[in-house]
Design a protein around this motif. Structure first.
Motif, PDB file in Angstrom:
ATOM      1  N   GLU A 253       0.839  -1.194   0.000  1.00  0.00           N
ATOM      2  CA  GLU A 253       0.000   0.000   0.000  1.00  0.00           C
ATOM      3  C   GLU A 253       0.880   1.251   0.000  1.00  0.00           C
ATOM      4  O   GLU A 253       2.086   1.157   0.208  1.00  0.00           O
ATOM      5  CB  GLU A 253      -0.885  -0.014   1.246  1.00  0.00           C
ATOM      6  CG  GLU A 253      -1.762  -1.239   1.256  1.00  0.00           C
ATOM      7  CD  GLU A 253      -2.689  -1.305   2.447  1.00  0.00           C
ATOM      8  OE1 GLU A 253      -3.392  -0.332   2.717  1.00  0.00           O
ATOM      9  OE2 GLU A 253      -2.703  -2.353   3.094  1.00  0.00           O
ATOM     10  N   SER A 254       0.260   2.413  -0.182  1.00  0.00           N
ATOM     11  CA  SER A 254       1.076   3.617  -0.133  1.00  0.00           C
ATOM     12  C   SER A 254       1.677   3.735   1.262  1.00  0.00           C
ATOM     13  O   SER A 254       1.015   3.463   2.258  1.00  0.00           O
ATOM     14  CB  SER A 254       0.258   4.860  -0.478  1.00  0.00           C
ATOM     15  OG  SER A 254      -1.084   4.697  -0.134  1.00  0.00           O
TER      16      SER A 254
ATOM     17  N   HIS B  51       0.491  -1.593  -6.991  1.00  0.00           N
ATOM     18  CA  HIS B  51      -0.440  -2.060  -5.978  1.00  0.00           C
ATOM     19  C   HIS B  51      -1.556  -2.876  -6.639  1.00  0.00           C
ATOM     20  O   HIS B  51      -2.465  -3.319  -5.973  1.00  0.00           O
ATOM     21  CB  HIS B  51      -1.012  -0.880  -5.195  1.00  0.00           C
ATOM     22  CG  HIS B  51      -1.754   0.085  -6.059  1.00  0.00           C
ATOM     23  ND1 HIS B  51      -1.201   1.269  -6.481  1.00  0.00           N
ATOM     24  CD2 HIS B  51      -2.963   0.014  -6.618  1.00  0.00           C
ATOM     25  CE1 HIS B  51      -2.061   1.879  -7.252  1.00  0.00           C
ATOM     26  NE2 HIS B  51      -3.144   1.147  -7.355  1.00  0.00           N
TER      27      HIS B  51
ATOM     28  N   LEU C 268      -2.881  -6.091  -8.114  1.00  0.00           N
ATOM     29  CA  LEU C 268      -2.555  -7.519  -8.093  1.00  0.00           C
ATOM     30  C   LEU C 268      -2.807  -8.175  -9.442  1.00  0.00           C
ATOM     31  O   LEU C 268      -2.189  -9.177  -9.770  1.00  0.00           O
ATOM     32  CB  LEU C 268      -3.356  -8.218  -6.996  1.00  0.00           C
ATOM     33  CG  LEU C 268      -2.876  -7.863  -5.585  1.00  0.00           C
ATOM     34  CD1 LEU C 268      -3.933  -8.188  -4.561  1.00  0.00           C
ATOM     35  CD2 LEU C 268      -1.596  -8.588  -5.263  1.00  0.00           C
TER      36      LEU C 268
ATOM     37  N   VAL D 281      -2.092  -6.780 -12.361  1.00  0.00           N
ATOM     38  CA  VAL D 281      -0.881  -6.506 -13.135  1.00  0.00           C
ATOM     39  C   VAL D 281       0.237  -7.450 -12.703  1.00  0.00           C
ATOM     40  O   VAL D 281       0.947  -8.035 -13.528  1.00  0.00           O
ATOM     41  CB  VAL D 281      -0.454  -5.034 -12.929  1.00  0.00           C
ATOM     42  CG1 VAL D 281       0.926  -4.793 -13.491  1.00  0.00           C
ATOM     43  CG2 VAL D 281      -1.462  -4.097 -13.565  1.00  0.00           C
ATOM     44  N   VAL D 282       0.378  -7.632 -11.388  1.00  0.00           N
ATOM     45  CA  VAL D 282       1.424  -8.499 -10.859  1.00  0.00           C
ATOM     46  C   VAL D 282       1.248  -9.926 -11.373  1.00  0.00           C
ATOM     47  O   VAL D 282       2.194 -10.552 -11.853  1.00  0.00           O
ATOM     48  CB  VAL D 282       1.383  -8.485  -9.318  1.00  0.00           C
ATOM     49  CG1 VAL D 282       2.270  -9.568  -8.745  1.00  0.00           C
ATOM     50  CG2 VAL D 282       1.822  -7.135  -8.812  1.00  0.00           C
TER      51      VAL D 282
ATOM     52  N   CYS E 228      -9.719  -9.063  -0.831  1.00  0.00           N
ATOM     53  CA  CYS E 228     -10.465  -7.822  -1.042  1.00  0.00           C
ATOM     54  C   CYS E 228     -10.367  -7.315  -2.475  1.00  0.00           C
ATOM     55  O   CYS E 228     -10.687  -6.173  -2.764  1.00  0.00           O
ATOM     56  CB  CYS E 228     -10.117  -6.750  -0.015  1.00  0.00           C
ATOM     57  SG  CYS E 228      -8.444  -6.177   0.002  1.00  0.00           S
ATOM     58  N   ILE E 229      -9.933  -8.175  -3.397  1.00  0.00           N
ATOM     59  CA  ILE E 229     -10.010  -7.810  -4.809  1.00  0.00           C
ATOM     60  C   ILE E 229     -10.971  -8.779  -5.484  1.00  0.00           C
ATOM     61  O   ILE E 229     -11.237  -9.853  -4.961  1.00  0.00           O
ATOM     62  CB  ILE E 229      -8.641  -7.887  -5.517  1.00  0.00           C
ATOM     63  CG1 ILE E 229      -8.029  -9.265  -5.293  1.00  0.00           C
ATOM     64  CG2 ILE E 229      -7.743  -6.787  -5.046  1.00  0.00           C
ATOM     65  CD1 ILE E 229      -6.917  -9.569  -6.235  1.00  0.00           C
TER      66      ILE E 229
ATOM     67  N   PRO F  81     -12.990  -6.840   3.206  1.00  0.00           N
ATOM     68  CA  PRO F  81     -11.933  -5.845   3.335  1.00  0.00           C
ATOM     69  C   PRO F  81     -11.081  -6.095   4.576  1.00  0.00           C
ATOM     70  O   PRO F  81     -11.536  -6.738   5.522  1.00  0.00           O
ATOM     71  CB  PRO F  81     -12.693  -4.525   3.464  1.00  0.00           C
ATOM     72  CG  PRO F  81     -14.090  -4.861   3.759  1.00  0.00           C
ATOM     73  CD  PRO F  81     -14.313  -6.318   3.531  1.00  0.00           C
ATOM     74  N   ILE F  82      -9.839  -5.609   4.539  1.00  0.00           N
ATOM     75  CA  ILE F  82      -9.001  -5.652   5.738  1.00  0.00           C
ATOM     76  C   ILE F  82      -9.434  -4.467   6.592  1.00  0.00           C
ATOM     77  O   ILE F  82      -9.413  -3.334   6.117  1.00  0.00           O
ATOM     78  CB  ILE F  82      -7.510  -5.512   5.369  1.00  0.00           C
ATOM     79  CG1 ILE F  82      -7.134  -6.553   4.311  1.00  0.00           C
ATOM     80  CG2 ILE F  82      -6.648  -5.636   6.589  1.00  0.00           C
ATOM     81  CD1 ILE F  82      -5.719  -6.418   3.788  1.00  0.00           C
ATOM     82  N   PRO F  83      -9.835  -4.681   7.838  1.00  0.00           N
ATOM     83  CA  PRO F  83     -10.271  -3.545   8.655  1.00  0.00           C
ATOM     84  C   PRO F  83      -9.096  -2.632   9.001  1.00  0.00           C
ATOM     85  O   PRO F  83      -7.938  -3.033   8.904  1.00  0.00           O
ATOM     86  CB  PRO F  83     -10.841  -4.210   9.908  1.00  0.00           C
ATOM     87  CG  PRO F  83     -10.157  -5.529   9.988  1.00  0.00           C
ATOM     88  CD  PRO F  83      -9.872  -5.944   8.575  1.00  0.00           C
ATOM     89  N   GLY F  84      -9.406  -1.407   9.400  1.00  0.00           N
ATOM     90  CA  GLY F  84      -8.372  -0.483   9.877  1.00  0.00           C
ATOM     91  C   GLY F  84      -7.526   0.080   8.766  1.00  0.00           C
ATOM     92  O   GLY F  84      -7.842  -0.035   7.579  1.00  0.00           O
ATOM     93  N   SER F  85      -6.425   0.749   9.137  1.00  0.00           N
ATOM     94  CA  SER F  85      -5.522   1.315   8.149  1.00  0.00           C
ATOM     95  C   SER F  85      -4.076   1.015   8.549  1.00  0.00           C
ATOM     96  O   SER F  85      -3.807   0.614   9.678  1.00  0.00           O
ATOM     97  CB  SER F  85      -5.787   2.816   8.007  1.00  0.00           C
ATOM     98  OG  SER F  85      -5.992   3.396   9.264  1.00  0.00           O
ATOM     99  N   PRO F  86      -3.125   1.223   7.606  1.00  0.00           N
ATOM    100  CA  PRO F  86      -1.735   0.836   7.848  1.00  0.00           C
ATOM    101  C   PRO F  86      -1.122   1.559   9.052  1.00  0.00           C
ATOM    102  O   PRO F  86      -1.591   2.617   9.447  1.00  0.00           O
ATOM    103  CB  PRO F  86      -1.020   1.238   6.554  1.00  0.00           C
ATOM    104  CG  PRO F  86      -2.079   1.416   5.553  1.00  0.00           C
ATOM    105  CD  PRO F  86      -3.312   1.778   6.272  1.00  0.00           C
TER     106      PRO F  86
ATOM    107  N   ARG G 167      -4.499  -5.117  12.442  1.00  0.00           N
ATOM    108  CA  ARG G 167      -5.530  -5.405  11.442  1.00  0.00           C
ATOM    109  C   ARG G 167      -5.713  -6.908  11.231  1.00  0.00           C
ATOM    110  O   ARG G 167      -6.507  -7.324  10.410  1.00  0.00           O
ATOM    111  CB  ARG G 167      -5.157  -4.756  10.099  1.00  0.00           C
ATOM    112  CG  ARG G 167      -4.928  -3.259  10.208  1.00  0.00           C
ATOM    113  CD  ARG G 167      -4.412  -2.693   8.893  1.00  0.00           C
ATOM    114  NE  ARG G 167      -5.457  -2.533   7.911  1.00  0.00           N
ATOM    115  CZ  ARG G 167      -5.243  -2.150   6.651  1.00  0.00           C
ATOM    116  NH1 ARG G 167      -4.008  -1.914   6.248  1.00  0.00           N
ATOM    117  NH2 ARG G 167      -6.244  -1.997   5.817  1.00  0.00           N
TER     118      ARG G 167
END
Lengths: 334, 326
Positions: free
Chosen positions: A42-43, A220, A222, A224-225, A264-265, A277-282, A297
């Motif tokens: 993630e950013s 970011h 997936l 493309v990866v 989550c994709i 989704p993954i809860p919370g933030s980085p 998380r």
């Protein structure tokens, strides 16, 4: 396979007014010859900063510590050069020559007041003994190779006369000018439409195959990866939490963060399922947690996860993951 | 699905902009949206996809009258919105809301979160007293998964995902029937995108709001949308149920567009056959006379360059292509 890049225990810290931002924390990785390595995160996960340190492109305020950083067997570890000028001289010879970078934003990378031709010729004139005439011919060749129609007229145009996809092709042409051994592509298609993205990704793969270079692809996305990379490093909170081949990461993910990303994709070829989704933030890298960066998380977090960072567990010769659950499972089996 | 009432109906809507062509050339017209007819039903999500510059954002802005349509009619619950004035216009503005792409630009940095969410209620005179408004703000914050004590904080204290939640709370303050989401997740990280998508879906289940979901991330659009409209150079080229369109695209542009989606699966992704799309999207100042896609279409025939195919029903979808008419 030989390693073209070999990095051990790299940390990068930025002192700021609010405190010290620990952007990259003790990461080790390598790139094999002729492969495409994907870096996903993630950013703020440290993916761009760790790659910029390879190129020696970090600002002077960055505090870098590193045990080993080798490119084609040559020492490029800034910590081994007490004399800044000597390091600069070594990097001058490598950057834009043996190692090149493709940046995300095709508008800010190009100089709007310089003709395209001059911008493509610059790295050629800097690193080879070619004359201006020869460099111009080389530039025409490169433009044809990256698929710019009628290069003879386009070479004397300015960046504003090109569309976003065409500008990204020019940036790729500049990166390829001296047939680099390693191309670092930092989100090369994020600003582009999906049809143009597909063309640019195919172009990167094509030049990699024809020049037998290696590629590091920071992204970011997936999708493309999966469609491009041979191996993948998953970064989170300044750490590489999991590394493996494309199939290991997508079919046998081990780290809860990797599993979370994959759930989550959505895959447009499959039937719809509810996204989880993954809860919370980085985490805040001003005060990174003492233990695993993902602990807040993670649905499977244990007591120890908060206290100590797990060691990387080797799951296969190519697959490593940093998670206490592996240790716990081993103990259960005993 | 078919029984549902039509909420928004576009009839042959066009939005043109006039630009200066430079000295001696006079004025020229950009045909951003050109003769679009679409329906959005109650409680459904219509996904609008296409490349940048195809006019999808302009179409969204035209529906809420941020841009005035040059021609055509926009019916909201059967009433022509281009003729609304006074109280009727205010009510229309209350019932249709918009969520923008960039949560860093769409929130006023000098207002607290509470003030931002309360502002539309004040403007439209909803929820009588100050206390009732305060309670509503707290309720809205909880709906989008934020804490009540965030009310006195400022936008800069929040991450991109949290700001987009604030934008959603602000649009919900007026209990709209229809929300236009203009690329609401493209500025967010992958793990945060799913959070926002799930909030939007939950709100729709609970309140029956209809969405027009504009995006260029084709995987997420399929996930959230019931129906999909594909736009190219100001025209709708194909509309249908999202599963139908993704499984069996018919228009050559839809086929090429969908084949370019990167698939998050290493084996399928690496062996995927992409339909190459030559050339570039023509300028909307000087669009082709016939089919808008004729300059890049692999199957283009002679008449495609001179006549314009109309959107017509073909089984389970509508598509605008001559080759499919036989």
């Amino acid at each position: 396979m030989d390693k073209i890049i070999d990095v051990e225990k790299l940390s990068v810290t930025f002192p700021t007014e609010q405190g010290r931002v620990q952007a990259v924390r003790d990461v080790s990785f390598h790139v094999n010859e002729g492969e495409i390595l994907g870096i996903v995160g993630e950013s703020g996960s440290g993916k761009s900063v760790s790659m910029y340190s390879l190129m020696g492109l970090l600002p002077g305020t960055a505090e870098i510590s590193c045990e080993r950083m080798e490119f084609e067997g040559k020492d490029i570890n800034v910590c081994h050069f007490p004399d800044g000028k000597e390091y600069a001289a070594v990097m001058e010879g490598i950057r834009g020559n043996r190692m090149a970078m493709i940046f995300q934003d095709p508008m800010t990378f190009l100089n709007p007041t310089m003709k395209i031709g001059r911008q493509i010729c610059e790295p050629i004139l800097n690193h080879t003994g070619l004359s201006k005439e020869e460099a111009r011919n080389k530039a025409l060749e490169l433009m044809a190779m990256v698929g710019i129609p009628s290069p003879e007229t386009r070479i004397d145009q300015y960046p504003f006369e090109f569309s976003g996809g065409m500008r990204q092709r020019i940036i790729i042409a500049i990166a390829l000018a001296n047939q680099p051994r390693l191309i670092i592509a930092d989100e090369p298609t994020t600003a582009l439409d999906v049809t143009i993205q597909a063309q640019v990704l195919e172009l990167i793969k094509y030049v990699k195959d024809t020049m037998n270079s290696s590629v590091i692809l920071i992204t970011h996305d997936l999708g493309v990866v999966a469609s491009l990379c041979d191996r993948i490093n998953i970064m989170y909170g300044g750490k590489i939490v999991e590394t493996g081949t494309d199939r290991e990461i997508f079919y046998e993910p081990n780290h809860p963060y990797t599993k979370g990303l994959l759930s989550c994709i959505c895959n447009p070829e499959e039937d719809d399922r509810e996204l989880t989704p993954i809860p919370g933030s980085p985490p805040d890298l001003l005060m990174p947690p003492a233990g695993c960066p993902f602990v807040d998380r993670c649905g499977e977090a244990m007591k120890i996860c908060k206290l100590r960072m797990p060691e990387a567990e080797t799951l296969s010769p190519t697959h490593r993951s940093m998670c206490w659950l592996n240790e716990w499972k081993k103990r259960q089996e005993k | 699905m078919d029984q549902q009432k039509v909420l928004v109906a576009l009839e042959d809507v066009s939005t043109y902009f006039t630009v200066s062509g430079g000295m001696l050339r006079g004025k020229r017209t950009v045909k951003a949206v050109d003769g679009v007819s679409l329906e959005i039903r109650e409680g459904e999500t219509l996904g609008l996809v296409g490349e940048s510059g195809c006019g999808k954002s302009t179409l969204g802005r035209t529906i809420v009258r941020l841009n005035e349509p040059t021609a055509g009619r926009i019916l909201f619950e059967g009433k022509d919105v281009t003729e609304l004035k006074g109280e009727a216009l205010a009510q229309f503005r209350r019932e249709t809301q918009m969520i923008f792409q960039d949560p860093y630009a769409s929130l006023d940095p000098r207002m607290t979160i509470g003030e931002i969410i309360r502002e539309p209620m004040v403007i439209h005179g909803l929820y009588g007293t100050e206390k009732q408004r305060e309670e509503k703000v707290v309720e809205l914050l909880q709906t989008v998964g934020l804490k009540p004590d965030h009310i006195r904080r400022y936008p800069h204290e929040f991450s991109g995902g949290q700001r987009q939640r604030i934008s959603i709370a602000r649009t919900l303050a007026l209990q709209p029937k229809f929300i236009i989401c203009d690329e609401p997740i493209s500025a967010l990280d992958v793990s945060i995108q799913a959070q926002i998508i799930n909030i939007l879906k939950r709100i729709q289940r609970e309140t029956g709001i209809a969405y027009l979901f504009i995006a260029h991330d084709l995987s997420m659009v399929k996930h959230i949308s019931h129906r999909i409209a594909v736009m190219y150079l100001g025209h709708i080229v194909e509309v249908g149920e999202s599963d139908t369109i993704y499984r069996t695209p018919m228009h050559p542009y839809t086929k090429a567009l969908l084949s370019a989606i990167p698939i998050p699966d290493p084996i399928r992704g690496k062996n995927r056959h992409r339909i190459p799309l030559g050339g570039e999207i023509p300028s909307p100042i000087d669009p082709p006379a016939g089919c808008p896609f004729c300059t890049r279409c692999p199957d283009a025939e002679e008449r495609c360059f001179t006549q314009r195919p109309q959107l017509s029903q073909r089984g389970d979808r509508a598509v605008a292509c001559f080759a499919l008419e036989e």
